[in-house]
Design a protein around this motif. Sequence first.
Motif, PDB file in Angstrom:
ATOM      1  N   ALA A  97       0.825  -1.207   0.000  1.00 15.09           N
ATOM      2  CA  ALA A  97       0.000   0.000   0.000  1.00 15.09           C
ATOM      3  C   ALA A  97       0.862   1.261   0.000  1.00 15.09           C
ATOM      4  N   ALA A  98       1.965   1.232   0.759  1.00 10.17           N
ATOM      5  CA  ALA A  98       2.873   2.385   0.796  1.00 10.17           C
ATOM      6  C   ALA A  98       3.458   2.649  -0.591  1.00 10.17           C
ATOM      7  N   ALA A  99       3.839   1.576  -1.286  1.00  9.83           N
ATOM      8  CA  ALA A  99       4.401   1.725  -2.638  1.00  9.83           C
ATOM      9  C   ALA A  99       3.376   2.314  -3.601  1.00  9.83           C
ATOM     10  N   LEU A 100       2.119   1.896  -3.456  1.00  8.48           N
ATOM     11  CA  LEU A 100       1.066   2.382  -4.345  1.00  8.48           C
ATOM     12  C   LEU A 100       0.721   3.846  -4.076  1.00  8.48           C
ATOM     13  N   LEU A 101       0.799   4.251  -2.819  1.00 10.31           N
ATOM     14  CA  LEU A 101       0.432   5.623  -2.450  1.00 10.31           C
ATOM     15  C   LEU A 101       1.567   6.625  -2.666  1.00 10.31           C
ATOM     16  N   ALA A 102       2.783   6.126  -2.841  1.00 13.45           N
ATOM     17  CA  ALA A 102       3.948   7.014  -2.908  1.00 13.45           C
ATOM     18  C   ALA A 102       3.828   8.052  -4.019  1.00 13.45           C
ATOM     19  N   TRP A 103       3.441   7.627  -5.191  1.00 13.30           N
ATOM     20  CA  TRP A 103       3.388   8.558  -6.338  1.00 13.30           C
ATOM     21  C   TRP A 103       2.323   9.640  -6.168  1.00 13.30           C
ATOM     22  N   PRO A 104       1.056   9.277  -5.847  1.00 15.33           N
ATOM     23  CA  PRO A 104       0.060  10.349  -5.680  1.00 15.33           C
ATOM     24  C   PRO A 104       0.396  11.310  -4.537  1.00 15.33           C
ATOM     25  N   ILE A 105       1.018  10.817  -3.472  1.00 15.68           N
ATOM     26  CA  ILE A 105       1.398  11.707  -2.376  1.00 15.68           C
ATOM     27  C   ILE A 105       2.497  12.667  -2.829  1.00 15.68           C
ATOM     28  N   ALA A 106       3.449  12.149  -3.617  1.00 12.84           N
ATOM     29  CA  ALA A 106       4.512  13.004  -4.150  1.00 12.84           C
ATOM     30  C   ALA A 106       3.925  14.096  -5.055  1.00 12.84           C
ATOM     31  N   LEU A 107       2.905  13.749  -5.827  1.00 10.86           N
ATOM     32  CA  LEU A 107       2.243  14.732  -6.683  1.00 10.86           C
ATOM     33  C   LEU A 107       1.525  15.789  -5.841  1.00 10.86           C
ATOM     34  N   TYR A 108       0.864  15.346  -4.773  1.00 15.06           N
ATOM     35  CA  TYR A 108       0.097  16.258  -3.920  1.00 15.06           C
ATOM     36  C   TYR A 108       1.004  17.325  -3.310  1.00 15.06           C
ATOM     37  N   TYR A 109       2.195  16.912  -2.889  1.00 16.94           N
ATOM     38  CA  TYR A 109       3.127  17.857  -2.269  1.00 16.94           C
ATOM     39  C   TYR A 109       4.132  18.434  -3.269  1.00 16.94           C
ATOM     40  N   ASN A 110       4.025  18.017  -4.527  1.00 18.84           N
ATOM     41  CA  ASN A 110       4.950  18.474  -5.570  1.00 18.84           C
ATOM     42  C   ASN A 110       6.400  18.221  -5.157  1.00 18.84           C
ATOM     43  N   PRO A 112       8.943  15.169  -5.878  1.00 11.23           N
ATOM     44  CA  PRO A 112       9.218  13.872  -6.531  1.00 11.23           C
ATOM     45  C   PRO A 112      10.007  12.895  -5.664  1.00 11.23           C
ATOM     46  N   SER A 113      10.866  13.377  -4.779  1.00 12.24           N
ATOM     47  CA  SER A 113      11.697  12.487  -3.966  1.00 12.24           C
ATOM     48  C   SER A 113      10.862  11.602  -3.039  1.00 12.24           C
ATOM     49  N   LEU A 114       9.620  12.006  -2.764  1.00 11.54           N
ATOM     50  CA  LEU A 114       8.770  11.231  -1.861  1.00 11.54           C
ATOM     51  C   LEU A 114       8.405   9.858  -2.435  1.00 11.54           C
ATOM     52  N   VAL A 115       8.451   9.712  -3.749  1.00  7.73           N
ATOM     53  CA  VAL A 115       8.091   8.426  -4.363  1.00  7.73           C
ATOM     54  C   VAL A 115       8.988   7.312  -3.841  1.00  7.73           C
ATOM     55  N   LEU A 116      10.285   7.490  -3.988  1.00  5.90           N
ATOM     56  CA  LEU A 116      11.233   6.466  -3.543  1.00  5.90           C
ATOM     57  C   LEU A 116      11.313   6.405  -2.018  1.00  5.90           C
ATOM     58  N   LEU A 117      11.270   7.558  -1.376  1.00  2.95           N
ATOM     59  CA  LEU A 117      11.394   7.598   0.079  1.00  2.95           C
ATOM     60  C   LEU A 117      10.276   6.808   0.766  1.00  2.95           C
ATOM     61  N   ILE A 118       9.035   7.036   0.348  1.00  5.41           N
ATOM     62  CA  ILE A 118       7.893   6.352   0.963  1.00  5.41           C
ATOM     63  C   ILE A 118       7.909   4.865   0.639  1.00  5.41           C
ATOM     64  N   ALA A 119       8.229   4.529  -0.606  1.00  3.23           N
ATOM     65  CA  ALA A 119       8.247   3.123  -1.002  1.00  3.23           C
ATOM     66  C   ALA A 119       9.286   2.323  -0.205  1.00  3.23           C
ATOM     67  N   VAL A 120      10.462   2.895  -0.039  1.00  2.47           N
ATOM     68  CA  VAL A 120      11.519   2.202   0.704  1.00  2.47           C
ATOM     69  C   VAL A 120      11.183   2.143   2.196  1.00  2.47           C
ATOM     70  N   ALA A 121      10.729   3.251   2.749  1.00  2.00           N
ATOM     71  CA  ALA A 121      10.381   3.278   4.166  1.00  2.00           C
ATOM     72  C   ALA A 121       9.255   2.301   4.477  1.00  2.00           C
ATOM     73  N   GLY A 122       8.385   2.056   3.498  1.00  2.59           N
ATOM     74  CA  GLY A 122       7.266   1.136   3.701  1.00  2.59           C
ATOM     75  C   GLY A 122       7.686  -0.295   3.952  1.00  2.59           C
ATOM     76  N   VAL A 123       8.903  -0.638   3.568  1.00  4.47           N
ATOM     77  CA  VAL A 123       9.389  -2.009   3.779  1.00  4.47           C
ATOM     78  C   VAL A 123       9.529  -2.314   5.278  1.00  4.47           C
ATOM     79  N   THR A 124       9.661  -1.273   6.092  1.00  2.93           N
ATOM     80  CA  THR A 124       9.751  -1.498   7.540  1.00  2.93           C
ATOM     81  C   THR A 124       8.484  -2.172   8.069  1.00  2.93           C
ATOM     82  N   ALA A 125       7.362  -2.010   7.364  1.00  6.28           N
ATOM     83  CA  ALA A 125       6.112  -2.650   7.785  1.00  6.28           C
ATOM     84  C   ALA A 125       6.225  -4.175   7.701  1.00  6.28           C
ATOM     85  N   ILE A 126       6.951  -4.659   6.695  1.00  6.79           N
ATOM     86  CA  ILE A 126       7.161  -6.106   6.574  1.00  6.79           C
ATOM     87  C   ILE A 126       8.005  -6.606   7.737  1.00  6.79           C
TER      88      ILE A 126
END
Length: 402
Positions: A97-110, A112-126
């Motif tokens: 879910a974190a990987a899927l939400l990363a792109w739209p959240i990055a767009l919302y805040y304009n 782009p770095s949030l895409v990779l940051l959120i996707a990678v940080a989301g792995v901590t959930a596993i």
Amino acid sequence: MQSDLKKLAFSSSIWVMIDTVIGQGLRFVSNVILTRLLAPEVFGLMGIISAVLTGLTMFSDVGLKPSVIQNPRGEEPAFLRTAWTIQVIRGVLLSLAAALLAWPIALYYNEPSLVLLIAVAGVTAIVAGFESTWLLVLSRRMNIGKMTVLELSAYIVSLVVMVSCAWYFNSIWALIVGEFTSAILILIFSHTLLAGLTMSFQWESTAVKELIHFGRWIFISTALTFLVSSLDIFILGSFGGLAVLGIYILAKNLSRVAITALLELSSTVLFPVYSRLAEQGFDTLRDQTFKTRALLLLVFLPPLWLMVFLGDDFIHWVYDDRYADAGWMLQILVAGSIASAIIATISPVLLAVGNSFKNLIFTASQLGFQIIGMAVGAYLAGIEGFIIGIAIAEIFCYPVLV
């Protein structure tokens, strides 16, 4: 039995205080160091990432911890292994879910770095999903000592890694690496030094039914709790900018320092104690609750009042000029925290007596008051009014709980 419960509660409270004092002390020192190494915008970005991951975690919370604490089967192997299986599945889904939400959240805040940051940080959930559910049994037994020592050890190591990476790379990735370090160490500890039962995948239908039945209202309540705790970050970040958001997060975190111990006591000590007292009858629960609350508030309210008056001076003494606005923000937020402290001493009663629905109603009222406070405050006085509205909302919540 009540005498034994008091002794257990007292020893657990001591460990919680040790954990909080040392933990908050370490956080404060590392925070001061990191504010020297990193810009306010970095803390703004990390605040968004943390809020997203926390939101996913809380929106998917099925109440495993309170279920294990409150359920008579809370220490049975089949029950715990079924809970662990649910937890693992949930961790994987959270990461996706974190990987899927990363792109739209990055767009919302304009940003782009949030895409990779959120996707990678989301792995901590596993990683967190694979933690042994025996940790929940330790909470049920209020066996806090060993857990406190090992969690603090993991936190110290992660802080060293975080500060070292921030000094060398001067990047937000230092904060994410620190989070990973802590999660991995706790995972290892939960299956080795803290292990009381070997985990394996199991799906007992009766246990699933009991977990879901108790957790169905907690699921909604926890989702609402996330909005109460993080909606301000998403909204302020969208119209105040990352720098203002970073300063606000600093003030917000400092405002929670004084009641962190009380909140921790509420979840790790008061909830199990109230649950055991509830088994002895309503009159016993009511009598002991009043005494417990009076003692705790006598200890925790004076430091909050002190911070209300000295918060601005404190910020100017400790932080550089980039964070000066955190001073007045801190004073306002701590004033609201006084109501939060009072609420924390009684709110565990609802879950202790098994009434997760009323807990949901209270949490919904918290969210409603906060939305109204933020909206009216922002309309009348911009960012200052927005923050005042958040603080005032806490005060209106207490009558609803009572």
